[in-house]
Write an enzyme that holds these catalytic residues in place. Structure first.
Site, PDB file in Angstrom:
ATOM      1  N   GLY A 547       0.831  -1.218  -0.079  1.00 30.73           N
ATOM      2  CA  GLY A 547       0.176   0.040   0.048  1.00 30.73           C
ATOM      3  C   GLY A 547       0.858   1.251   0.022  1.00 30.73           C
ATOM      4  N   GLU A 548       0.244   2.441   0.104  1.00 29.74           N
ATOM      5  CA  GLU A 548       0.892   3.573   0.075  1.00 29.74           C
ATOM      6  C   GLU A 548       0.333   4.348   1.312  1.00 29.74           C
ATOM      7  OE1 GLU A 548       1.463   4.863  -3.580  1.00 29.74           O
ATOM      8  OE2 GLU A 548       1.740   7.207  -3.262  1.00 29.74           O
ATOM      9  N   GLY A 549       1.323   4.986   2.029  1.00 30.09           N
ATOM     10  CA  GLY A 549       1.037   5.490   3.106  1.00 30.09           C
ATOM     11  C   GLY A 549       1.432   6.958   3.117  1.00 30.09           C
ATOM     12  N   GLN A 550       1.306   7.590   4.263  1.00 30.30           N
ATOM     13  CA  GLN A 550       1.771   9.235   4.173  1.00 30.30           C
ATOM     14  C   GLN A 550       3.332   9.498   3.991  1.00 30.30           C
ATOM     15  OE1 GLN A 550       0.806   9.529   8.522  1.00 30.30           O
ATOM     16  NE2 GLN A 550       2.514  10.822   8.453  1.00 30.30           N
ATOM     17  N   GLY A 552       5.238   7.424   2.276  1.00 26.43           N
ATOM     18  CA  GLY A 552       5.675   6.670   0.953  1.00 26.43           C
ATOM     19  C   GLY A 552       4.931   5.272   0.932  1.00 26.43           C
ATOM     20  N   LYS A 585       8.271   0.008   5.173  1.00 20.82           N
ATOM     21  CA  LYS A 585       7.640   1.398   4.883  1.00 20.82           C
ATOM     22  C   LYS A 585       8.740   2.190   4.576  1.00 20.82           C
ATOM     23  CE  LYS A 585       4.078   3.214   7.621  1.00 20.82           C
ATOM     24  NZ  LYS A 585       3.406   3.774   8.639  1.00 20.82           N
ATOM     25  N   ASP A 688      -5.255   9.885  15.184  1.00 22.25           N
ATOM     26  CA  ASP A 688      -5.938   9.358  13.732  1.00 22.25           C
ATOM     27  C   ASP A 688      -6.579   7.893  13.906  1.00 22.25           C
ATOM     28  OD1 ASP A 688      -6.570   9.498  11.309  1.00 22.25           O
ATOM     29  OD2 ASP A 688      -4.603   9.216  10.516  1.00 22.25           O
TER      30      ASP A 688
HETATM   31  P1  AMP Z   1       0.590   3.593   6.247  1.00 26.34           P
HETATM   32  O1  AMP Z   1       1.541   4.178   5.356  1.00 26.34           O
HETATM   33  O2  AMP Z   1       0.955   2.928   7.451  1.00 26.34           O
HETATM   34  O3  AMP Z   1      -0.768   3.939   6.544  1.00 26.34           O
HETATM   35  O4  AMP Z   1       0.331   2.055   5.425  1.00 26.34           O
HETATM   36  C1  AMP Z   1      -0.186   2.137   4.148  1.00 26.34           C
HETATM   37  C2  AMP Z   1      -1.238   0.869   3.795  1.00 26.34           C
HETATM   38  O5  AMP Z   1       0.016  -0.187   3.609  1.00 26.34           O
HETATM   39  C3  AMP Z   1      -2.071   0.284   4.814  1.00 26.34           C
HETATM   40  O6  AMP Z   1      -3.175   0.946   4.715  1.00 26.34           O
HETATM   41  C4  AMP Z   1      -2.081  -1.099   4.615  1.00 26.34           C
HETATM   42  O7  AMP Z   1      -2.909  -1.802   3.513  1.00 26.34           O
HETATM   43  C5  AMP Z   1      -0.585  -1.389   4.078  1.00 26.34           C
HETATM   44  N1  AMP Z   1       0.301  -1.824   5.482  1.00 26.34           N
HETATM   45  C6  AMP Z   1       1.038  -0.947   6.047  1.00 26.34           C
HETATM   46  N2  AMP Z   1       1.615  -1.577   6.993  1.00 26.34           N
HETATM   47  C7  AMP Z   1       1.354  -2.945   6.843  1.00 26.34           C
HETATM   48  C8  AMP Z   1       1.732  -4.168   7.527  1.00 26.34           C
HETATM   49  N3  AMP Z   1       2.580  -4.083   8.660  1.00 26.34           N
HETATM   50  N4  AMP Z   1       1.391  -5.350   7.289  1.00 26.34           N
HETATM   51  C9  AMP Z   1       0.443  -5.336   5.957  1.00 26.34           C
HETATM   52  N5  AMP Z   1       0.063  -4.096   5.318  1.00 26.34           N
HETATM   53  C10 AMP Z   1       0.441  -3.012   5.863  1.00 26.34           C
END
Ligand code: AMP
Length: 833
Positions: A547-550, A552, A585, A688
């Protein structure tokens, strides 16, 4: 000792005091008017002549020896003696206003024994206007008053009838042989009735049982027109302060003829049936009542008037609408009485009244008017009217005050709302405290390619643009999203909306209320990142993009020998495979300095959190860029995706049914409360909490992740937003939005929304049918608390008790009344089947 009353006259004490009486006691109207006391000025005392300057008029003051003078007023002795039609010499006093004069006093010239002149006899002339003069005479017509016998004694003389006048002349009656000197005083009170003359047909003569009864006005001082028998321009018996006895044949005054006290008219002489009288006043007044003293001796053919009609003249003519007063016959009581005629507060300087006969004769002995005050410009109100007006004014004042308070309150509330938002903004702007950490950067070859996991975690986060610096601009921008469907909003934002990472988010001191700082927490957040080991990034093998978080992207990687790098025994946490699947991440390469700092801060925070329901940070790669954090891998992704309706690619219908069982959902929520309990025990505010920030592992294990917004409570940091940022307004408490206040209680609010998401299986966004603008407005309603705020509805599978006792309690306006995570957990467990 006859006491004579006069109605409704205001008494004036010449020495300055004044008193209002309903009835004037003529007996007490005997105040010295100021010859002795000096209230009468020298210039108001004049004389026909003076013998010398030292015997000028101003020395004619009773009991007053002036060193300059010779002790009295003395006329020129060489002047002509008494003329046939009057007297030559006089001492004149101007009282400046009309007075009711009841007594006079005279004295000769004594001058400490040097003087011996005095007036043995004198007469009095008086005038109300200074032009027409009347000679006073007693009730029997005698004009000459017996004066002094020596030069020093004061001789007082009751004036019967009294005089109503402004100017009074003392005229010594002299002959050639005598030197005359006088000192005088006048006694009485100010005449405030205002009546300066009345005109009436002269009274008539009644013959009763052979007895002549003279009912004429015998002391009238005006003119008498012979032919019409009208009395004009004078005052007389009707204003002399004496009124008649019940039996008009007798008089108050000893020795007077029958009928003396009354003025009476025979019905036979007035073919119109009434007697017309005109009352002239000194100026325009407001008349309340007229009191007329009448005989009612019906056994002798005398009755009170049947009715009276009064016309009012304030200009040149009488007005058309008279006041008429009727009274019932009194065939029982023959007593004479005052009849009160209401005059309806009419304004006039003259009143014409027609008294209608009710019998053969009509006899009146006194007339008095109540005008309440003698100020011509003042409108007279009776007391009831004044009270009424007072009440009305008071009511209007109260109403105006209430309106002002309501308006003020509304304005105040609006201002407070605006101020709160501005405050949040200002606070955020003002307290920037950039914290930098020295990290060395090692370039990483981690690929960002591959992986197609759609990034929807922040789709539902309201984008807070640079315009956030100015809330009004923010509101104007909001409608762009207002009428789009929930999913469309999600799509829009995922494409174009900024991320936390894109904003310059800096942690700042938070002014949250009442949290104690514990040693644990100080250690947790104030030290350097202690135990986190640097992991060689070459030992990470990319598997897929999660996925993509805040900050990266998040990738699934295999980590070789990870267990060697982790201090703790991860087997306890069920992490014991090798190579281990981990989530990596990565901070995007183009991230600005603030995003970088935040990323590092998240690492620091996570490195100190150890709880079964908090995602575990295993290691970091921060020696080179791009910065990475390696966390445990949660196989089922985030909770929002996990709960959402079946996606054939990811889960089967059976799976979905399994997930959506109420017990399962509650157990997930309980795990979240468990993690939050841990955080709140550290006084740590997540800021959040939402299903998108909870990750799902094996066996429905839920762990809280994403501490991007989380900040050290003890440093009390706020977020500062420079540039573009996002805020999850649909999960935020009213005080977080309006006041920028983040506390565990605001985390509880967000948990309520998260629970709602869970129980609705994340089918739709909270307040899906409200635009972002409306959500902000709704926040204002929570603040105002007038019952207009909209709550999220009860999810279909949610028991009533969970909704009303738990969910709604998370959204209480008063943060202190919201439950703790411990209480929430207990309630949830109780509700679970
Ligand atoms: P974040 O940047 O933490 O919001 O992560 C973005 C997305 O990546 C999340 O909504 C999850 O779908 C996926 N993700 C993040 N961390 C994990 C993890 N530890 N295990 C599985 N998927 C993850």
């Amino acid at each position: 000792g006859l006491i004579i009353f006069r109605l409704m006259i205001t008494l004036y004490h010449p020495e300055g005091q004044s008193c209002l009486l309903n009835q004037l006691q003529v007996e007490i109207c005997r105040y010295p008017l100021g010859m002795t006391g000096g209230q009468i000025q020298d210039e108001d005392i004049s004389a026909s002549s003076q013998w010398s300057e030292s015997t000028a008029a101003r020395f004619g003051r009773l009991d007053f020896d002036n060193g300059d003078g010779d002790g009295a007023w003395c006329p020129n002795t060489m002047s002509e003696p008494q003329l046939s039609d009057g007297l030559k010499e006089y001492l004149q006093v101007d009282l400046r206003s009309l007075h009711f004069i009841t007594l006079v006093g005279t004295q000769g010239r004594h001058a400490d024994g040097m003087g011996k002149e005095f007036a043995q006899r004198y007469r009095i002339n008086y005038s109300r206007d200074g032009n027409s003069w009347m000679g006073w005479h007693d009730r029997k017509g005698r004009q000459v008053i017996e004066g002094n016998r020596n030069a020093y004694d004061v001789v007082l003389k009751d004036l019967e009838p009294p005089i109503i006048a402004r100017f009074v002349r003392f005229m010594p009656v002299t002959d050639h042989s005598m030197f005359v000197c006088m000192r005088v005083e006048l006694y009485g009170c100010e005449w405030l009735d205002g009546l300066i003359s009345y005109s009436i047909p002269d009274g008539q003569q009644m013959v009763y049982s052979g007895l002549s009864v003279f009912l004429n006005d015998s002391v009238y001082d005006g003119a008498s027109a012979e032919r019409s028998e009208m009395l004009t321009k004078g005052l007389g018996q009707l204003t002399d302060g004496t009124w008649g006895l019940d039996d008009f044949l007798h008089s108050n005054i000893y020795g007077m003829w029958p009928g003396y006290d009354y003025v009476g008219w025979s019905n036979e002489s007035f073919h119109r049936g009434y007697v017309e009288t005109i009352f002239q006043f000194d100026h325009v007044r407001n008349f309340t009542t007229m009191k007329v003293h009448c005989s009612n001796m019906f056994s002798r053919g005398v009755r009170m008037f049947r009715k009276v009609t009064c016309f009012f003249q304030s200009g040149s003519d009488y007005e058309g609408d008279p006041v008429t007063f009727r009274q019932a016959d009194d065939d029982v009581n023959q007593a004479a009485r005052f009849v009160t005629v209401p005059l309806g507060d009419r304004t006039a300087s003259a009143i014409k009244c027609r008294f209608h006969f009710n019998d053969l004769w009509m006899l009146i002995s006194e007339v008095a008017f109540q005008s309440g005050n003698y100020d011509p410009t003042h409108k007279v109100d009776d007391s009831n009217t004044r009270i009424l007006i007072g009440c009305l004014v008071a009511i209007i004042a109260i109403l105006l005050t209430i309106i002002v308070i309501i308006l003020w309150r509304q304005v105040w509330q609006k201002m407070l709302e605006k101020a709160s938002r501005r405050m949040l903004d200002d606070e955020l702007t003002a307290r920037l405290a950039v914290q930098t950490q020295a990290f060395s950067f090692i370039h990483s070859s981690l690929s960002s390619e591959g992986g197609s996991t759609s990034n929807s975690t922040y789709e539902r986060i309201f984008p807070l643009c640079a315009d956030y610096q100015e809330p009004s601009r923010l509101i104007r921008k909001l409608p762009e999203f207002a009428h789009t469907s929930c999913k469309a909003i999600a799509a829009n934002i995922s494409e174009g909306a900024p991320h936390y990472a894109e904003a310059d988010i800096i942690s700042l001191q938070e002014s949250s209320d009442s949290y104690s700082i514990t040693a644990v927490n100080m250690n947790l957040f104030s030290g350097s990142d202690s135990s986190m080991r640097e992991f060689p990034r070459e030992k990470l093998t990319f598997k897929e993009k999660l996925g993509e978080g805040q900050f990266g992207e998040v990738h699934l990687c295999e980590a070789e020998n990870m267990l060697d790098f982790v201090d703790e025994d991860l087997s306890l946490a069920g992490i014991d495979e090798s190579p281990l699947l981990v989530a990596v991440k990565t901070l995007r390469e183009d991230a600005n300095k603030n995003a970088r700092n935040d990323f590092l801060k998240e690492i620091r925070i996570m490195s100190r959190l150890r709880d079964p329901n908090i995602v575990l940070l295993l290691a970091v790669c921060v020696d080179t860029d791009p910065l990475c954090m390696i966390t445990e891998y949660m196989e089922n992704g985030d909770l929002n995706q996990f709960l959402s309706p079946p996606n054939p690619q990811t889960k089967s219908g059976t799976e979905q049914r399994q997930i959506s069982r109420y017990g399962k959902l509650i157990s997930m929520a309980v795990q979240i409360t468990s993690g939050m309990k841990y955080l709140s025990s550290l006084n740590f505010v997540h800021r959040d909490l939402a299903t998108r920030n909870c990750l799902v592992g094996k066996n429905y294990t839920i762990k809280i992740a994403d501490f991007g917004m989380s900040r050290n409570l003890y440093r009390g940091d706020y977020y500062r937003i420079q540039g573009r940022a996002v805020l999850p307004i649909r999960w935020m408490s009213w005080e977080s939005i309006l006041l920028g206040k983040f506390t565990t209680a605001s985390d509880v609010w967000a948990f309520g929304v998260t629970l709602w998401e869970i129980l609705t299986l994340c089918k739709e966004q909270p307040y899906c049918h409200l635009s972002d603008e409306q959500v902000i407005e709704n926040t204002g309603e929570f603040f105002r608390d007038q019952g207009k705020q909209v709550y999220l509805p009860k999810p279909p599978r949610c028991p009533d008790a969970v909704y009303s006792d738990l969910m709604l309690s998370c959204w209480r306006r008063n943060a202190k009344q919201r439950p703790s995570f411990q209480e929430i957990q207990t309630q949830l467990l109780e509700s679970s089947p």
